[in-house]
Design a protein around this motif. Structure first.
Motif, PDB file in Angstrom:
ATOM      1  N   VAL A   1       0.814  -1.220   0.000  1.00  0.00           N
ATOM      2  CA  VAL A   1       0.000   0.000   0.000  1.00  0.00           C
ATOM      3  C   VAL A   1       0.849   1.272   0.000  1.00  0.00           C
ATOM      4  CG1 VAL A   1      -1.952  -1.131   1.097  1.00  0.00           C
ATOM      5  CG2 VAL A   1      -0.208  -0.063   2.529  1.00  0.00           C
TER       6      VAL A   1
ATOM      7  N   THR B   1       0.297   4.399  -2.358  1.00  0.00           N
ATOM      8  CA  THR B   1      -0.836   5.310  -2.137  1.00  0.00           C
ATOM      9  C   THR B   1      -0.404   6.569  -1.414  1.00  0.00           C
ATOM     10  OG1 THR B   1      -1.462   4.435   0.042  1.00  0.00           O
ATOM     11  CG2 THR B   1      -2.341   3.304  -1.904  1.00  0.00           C
TER      12      THR B   1
ATOM     13  N   LYS C   1      -0.993   7.389   1.398  1.00  0.00           N
ATOM     14  CA  LYS C   1      -2.074   7.879   2.249  1.00  0.00           C
ATOM     15  C   LYS C   1      -1.862   7.396   3.680  1.00  0.00           C
ATOM     16  CE  LYS C   1      -5.487   7.956  -1.491  1.00  0.00           C
ATOM     17  NZ  LYS C   1      -6.773   7.395  -1.992  1.00  0.00           N
TER      18      LYS C   1
ATOM     19  N   VAL D   1      -4.182   4.754   5.096  1.00  0.00           N
ATOM     20  CA  VAL D   1      -3.994   3.421   4.506  1.00  0.00           C
ATOM     21  C   VAL D   1      -2.742   2.759   5.054  1.00  0.00           C
ATOM     22  CG1 VAL D   1      -3.638   2.155   2.345  1.00  0.00           C
ATOM     23  CG2 VAL D   1      -5.235   4.079   2.418  1.00  0.00           C
TER      24      VAL D   1
ATOM     25  N   THR E   1       7.702   3.597  -4.133  1.00  0.00           N
ATOM     26  CA  THR E   1       6.941   4.771  -4.554  1.00  0.00           C
ATOM     27  C   THR E   1       7.613   5.510  -5.709  1.00  0.00           C
ATOM     28  OG1 THR E   1       6.114   5.028  -2.299  1.00  0.00           O
ATOM     29  CG2 THR E   1       5.897   6.932  -3.775  1.00  0.00           C
TER      30      THR E   1
END
Length: 263
Positions: free
Chosen positions: A105, A108, A110, A113, A155
């Motif tokens: 995750v 994201t 975020k 999250v 990322t």
């Protein structure tokens, strides 16, 4: 290696390996055992054909003490038992699913999250560490630092998949410490070769090629550094790059032990 050969290799662009002249001929098993530690041999310009760092006994003993807390035959054998009995791979296998859950995750970016896999890891890892006789604080550092380091790669880059095992890191260090322990006089050559033979068996059961072995070695080396509370990502990246160069040479250079020896 003679002067003419060294100059020839320098101007031809070939990698020059340190070959100890007059060293006893290696058996196929000994040759393969030393090849496990070839990453160290290339990085430190150590002989690829002999069980030595070319260090005197006092220097080798000082290195064994400082890096391995090893001072005699008994503690040298304890080091072998650790490396051949699981080593850092035990902690890595515990941590791997937690890192993978977080990295799944990470793109994201975020916070809401990312919070769940991060908090679950910090909640569950201390008990797992104690259950496996590991240092909870070190395992926690390895997760936090690993999530940050690999999270950035996931990322912003294209990292290699994390290997299932870092036995390569432990196996390579069996070969490396065998040089140190032998030079220090802590173990006889026969004992060192026997430990390296066990390391070969471990590595060959875990991987299918030198490429897999090399990648897992580098992951293991980074994993070891991640346990430091003062982990420095810039220094770690420099270290990764240094051993990536050594790995590329070993995988591609015609004179490499890895090119000479089929996995």
């Amino acid at each position: 290696m003679g002067l003419f050969s060294s100059l020839r290799d320098m101007f031809s662009g070939a990698t020059t390996y340190n070959v100890l002249e007059g060293a006893p001929a290696l058996t196929p098993g000994q040759d393969r055992g030393l090849a496990l530690g070839a990453m160290y041999a290339v990085e430190g310009h150590l002989p690829v054909n002999a069980l030595t760092m070319e260090a005197d006994a006092r220097t080798a003993a000082r290195l064994a003490k400082g890096s391995w807390d090893t001072v005699d035959a008994e503690s040298a054998r304890a080091t072998y038992r650790y490396l051949l009995g699981g080593g850092h791979d035990v902690a890595y296998r515990i941590l791997l699913p937690y890192l993978e859950a977080y990295l799944a995750v990470a793109p994201t970016r975020k916070r809401a999250v990312l919070k769940e896999p991060h908090e679950r890891a910090l909640r569950e890892l201390p008990e797992l560490a104690l259950r496996h006789d590991l240092d909870p604080a070190r395992l926690r550092n390895q997760f936090i630092n690993g999530a940050y380091y690999y999270g950035n790669l996931v990322t912003y880059g294209s990292p290699d998949p994390l290997p299932r095992s870092i036995v390569a890191w432990d196996a390579a260090r069996v070969a490396h410490v065998s040089r140190i322990f032998s030079d220090a006089g802590f173990v006889e050559p026969d004992e060192a070769w026997a430990a390296m033979e066990q390391a070969v068996d471990l590595a060959r059961s875990a991987y299918h090629s030198w490429e897999e072995y090399e990648s897992a070695f580098r992951t293991g080396r980074l994993f070891w550094q991640l346990g430091d509370k003062r982990f420095d990502q810039t220094k770690a990246a420099d270290d990764v790059e240094k051993f990536e160069r050594a790995g590329r040479e070993l995988l591609t250079d015609d004179g490499s032990p890895w090119k000479r020896l089929a996995w």
